[in-house]
Design a protein around this motif. Structure first.
Motif, PDB file in Angstrom:
ATOM      1  N   LYS A  13      52.299  30.606  35.466  1.00 53.41           N
ATOM      2  CA  LYS A  13      52.047  31.135  34.131  1.00 53.41           C
ATOM      3  C   LYS A  13      53.102  32.211  33.851  1.00 53.41           C
ATOM      4  O   LYS A  13      54.041  32.386  34.635  1.00 53.41           O
ATOM      5  CB  LYS A  13      50.607  31.673  34.048  1.00 53.41           C
ATOM      6  N   PHE A  15      53.027  35.706  33.576  1.00 54.74           N
ATOM      7  CA  PHE A  15      53.088  37.097  34.062  1.00 54.74           C
ATOM      8  C   PHE A  15      53.635  37.131  35.484  1.00 54.74           C
ATOM      9  O   PHE A  15      53.633  36.125  36.202  1.00 54.74           O
ATOM     10  CB  PHE A  15      51.728  37.786  33.939  1.00 54.74           C
ATOM     11  N   THR A  45      47.185  30.063  30.362  1.00 49.66           N
ATOM     12  CA  THR A  45      46.350  29.254  31.245  1.00 49.66           C
ATOM     13  C   THR A  45      46.198  27.811  30.766  1.00 49.66           C
ATOM     14  O   THR A  45      46.405  26.868  31.535  1.00 49.66           O
ATOM     15  CB  THR A  45      44.946  29.891  31.366  1.00 49.66           C
ATOM     16  N   GLU A  62      46.351  30.031  40.494  1.00 43.44           N
ATOM     17  CA  GLU A  62      45.288  30.196  39.496  1.00 43.44           C
ATOM     18  C   GLU A  62      44.140  30.994  40.116  1.00 43.44           C
ATOM     19  O   GLU A  62      44.176  31.300  41.313  1.00 43.44           O
ATOM     20  CB  GLU A  62      44.859  28.799  39.008  1.00 43.44           C
ATOM     21  N   TYR A  63      43.143  31.334  39.309  1.00 45.21           N
ATOM     22  CA  TYR A  63      42.047  32.224  39.732  1.00 45.21           C
ATOM     23  C   TYR A  63      40.718  31.546  39.405  1.00 45.21           C
ATOM     24  O   TYR A  63      40.573  30.952  38.329  1.00 45.21           O
ATOM     25  CB  TYR A  63      42.151  33.555  38.969  1.00 45.21           C
ATOM     26  N   THR A  66      39.103  32.353  36.092  1.00 45.45           N
ATOM     27  CA  THR A  66      39.901  31.849  34.977  1.00 45.45           C
ATOM     28  C   THR A  66      39.556  30.389  34.704  1.00 45.45           C
ATOM     29  O   THR A  66      39.498  29.949  33.559  1.00 45.45           O
ATOM     30  CB  THR A  66      41.395  31.999  35.312  1.00 45.45           C
ATOM     31  N   ASN A 101      41.919  39.360  41.278  1.00 46.40           N
ATOM     32  CA  ASN A 101      42.649  40.066  40.220  1.00 46.40           C
ATOM     33  C   ASN A 101      41.819  39.962  38.955  1.00 46.40           C
ATOM     34  O   ASN A 101      41.924  38.993  38.214  1.00 46.40           O
ATOM     35  CB  ASN A 101      44.044  39.461  40.018  1.00 46.40           C
ATOM     36  N   SER A 102      41.021  40.978  38.720  1.00 46.81           N
ATOM     37  CA  SER A 102      40.096  40.924  37.581  1.00 46.81           C
ATOM     38  C   SER A 102      40.695  41.535  36.320  1.00 46.81           C
ATOM     39  O   SER A 102      41.574  42.393  36.390  1.00 46.81           O
ATOM     40  CB  SER A 102      38.816  41.685  37.922  1.00 46.81           C
ATOM     41  N   TYR A 103      40.188  41.096  35.202  1.00 43.53           N
ATOM     42  CA  TYR A 103      40.391  41.846  33.982  1.00 43.53           C
ATOM     43  C   TYR A 103      39.538  43.102  34.073  1.00 43.53           C
ATOM     44  O   TYR A 103      38.480  43.122  34.723  1.00 43.53           O
ATOM     45  CB  TYR A 103      39.893  41.056  32.775  1.00 43.53           C
ATOM     46  N   ARG A 140      39.639  34.175  25.134  1.00 41.64           N
ATOM     47  CA  ARG A 140      39.066  33.413  26.241  1.00 41.64           C
ATOM     48  C   ARG A 140      37.556  33.524  26.365  1.00 41.64           C
ATOM     49  O   ARG A 140      36.964  34.528  25.979  1.00 41.64           O
ATOM     50  CB  ARG A 140      39.676  33.905  27.572  1.00 41.64           C
ATOM     51  N   TYR A 180      44.939  44.320  34.311  1.00 42.11           N
ATOM     52  CA  TYR A 180      44.746  43.367  35.412  1.00 42.11           C
ATOM     53  C   TYR A 180      44.646  44.253  36.656  1.00 42.11           C
ATOM     54  O   TYR A 180      45.550  45.070  36.903  1.00 42.11           O
ATOM     55  CB  TYR A 180      45.926  42.417  35.574  1.00 42.11           C
ATOM     56  N   TYR A 204      37.698  36.759  40.195  1.00 39.20           N
ATOM     57  CA  TYR A 204      38.948  36.033  39.942  1.00 39.20           C
ATOM     58  C   TYR A 204      39.700  35.897  41.267  1.00 39.20           C
ATOM     59  O   TYR A 204      40.702  36.572  41.492  1.00 39.20           O
ATOM     60  CB  TYR A 204      39.800  36.787  38.924  1.00 39.20           C
TER      61      TYR A 204
HETATM   62  N1  PBE Z   1      43.509  37.381  35.410  1.00 41.07           N
HETATM   63  C1  PBE Z   1      44.134  38.688  35.505  1.00 41.07           C
HETATM   64  C2  PBE Z   1      44.306  36.733  34.316  1.00 41.07           C
HETATM   65  C3  PBE Z   1      45.599  37.467  34.219  1.00 41.07           C
HETATM   66  C4  PBE Z   1      45.567  38.444  35.290  1.00 41.07           C
HETATM   67  C5  PBE Z   1      43.653  36.746  36.680  1.00 41.07           C
HETATM   68  C6  PBE Z   1      42.120  37.494  35.033  1.00 41.07           C
HETATM   69  C7  PBE Z   1      44.505  35.241  34.443  1.00 41.07           C
HETATM   70  O1  PBE Z   1      45.605  34.755  34.640  1.00 41.07           O
HETATM   71  O2  PBE Z   1      43.528  34.548  34.335  1.00 41.07           O
END
Ligand code: PBE
Length: 263
Positions: A13, A15, A45, A62-63, A66, A101-103, A140, A180, A204
């Protein structure tokens, strides 16, 4: 036969963490004799997921949250149901890498103290706050619409490029932004991450999402990366890109070398 094997196409993706993790996979596969091709920074995503389903890629980072929140729009999915849903799309989630890696919602310490804001619930009493969110988060299933509904938040949020969000908070151009939790530059700013007191955000857990027709050798190699990156390590890797200005390629290479995963 003499027919060359097609390369494994590793995507990401847009970032930098996604780019670093794609490089970790690509360099580890290549170092072990699996030919790779890269498709870095494909998009958000849904675009990247669809590219995987269509076979334009074979694997990308990926997470779990997500997938349930943004792709399947069902935060109640457990691991088993997520696995079934992915299977239906010809995909599987490989190896937890070892971090989440959470929001989170972020606000400057100064403003948080002034308004006594510690949790997302506390935002409900502050209708005038200026909220700027990364574009994907704005729409989302695990993002703003769900937060707004669950916490009954009165504000209108606008979109902002994530890479600019922390600076905009510090400059007072924004009051609240999404963070993040593994961002490498979070430490540079005096921000408070608000407690998700209703537990809206899922876990995540990072891993590699792949097509089921991924060659076995590649699947075995990626399985060796299970648990190699904890949260502290991921933050440090992100910091090397965000703050030290190194490329994701170099950061991934140094990481693999340090772990003795490449020689
Ligand atoms: N996240 C945090 C996002 C971006 C970074 C993992 C929740 C994601 O890509 O789904």
């Amino acid at each position: 036969s003499a027919v060359a094997k097609p390369p494994v196409v590793v995507g990401s993706k847009t970032f930098s963490e996604s780019h670093i993790l794609a490089e970790v996979a690509a360099q580890y596969l290549a170092a072990n004799g699996v030919p790779v091709e890269r498709k870095i920074g494909l998009g958000g995503t849904l675009i990247t997921y669809e590219a995987l389903v269509q076979g334009e890629l074979d694997v990308y980072p990926e997470y779990t949250g997500t997938l349930t929140g943004a792709v399947f729009d069902d935060l109640s999915m457990d691991t088993a149901r997520l696995g079934e849903a992915l299977d239906g799309d010809g995909l599987e989630f490989l190896v937890p890498l070892g971090f989440n890696n959470s929001y989170a919602l972020a606000i400057t310490e100064a403003l948080a103290t002034r308004l006594s804001i510690a949790s997302i619930s506390d935002l409900a009493a502050q209708p005038d706050l200026d909220i700027g969110l990364s574009l994907e988060f704005l729409n989302r299933g695990d993002g703003w619409p769900e937060l707004q509904r669950r916490y009954a938040l009165p504000q209108q949020a606008k979109g902002i490029e994530h890479a600019l969000a922390y600076r905009a908070l510090e400059a007072g151009q924004l009051d609240v932004a999404d963070a993040y939790t593994t961002d490498g530059n979070l430490d540079l700013y005096s921000l408070r991450l608000l407690d998700d007191d209703l537990g809206v955000f899922p876990a995540y857990d990072a891993g590699y999402l792949s097509r089921k027709d991924l060659p076995n050798r590649a699947r075995e190699l990626l399985a060796e990366l299970e648990g190699v990156i904890d949260e502290t390590t991921m933050r440090a890797l992100n910091r090397r890109v965000a703050t030290d200005g190194l490329s994701p390629e170099v950061v991934a290479f140094d990481f693999l070398a340090e772990k003795a995963l490449v020689l």
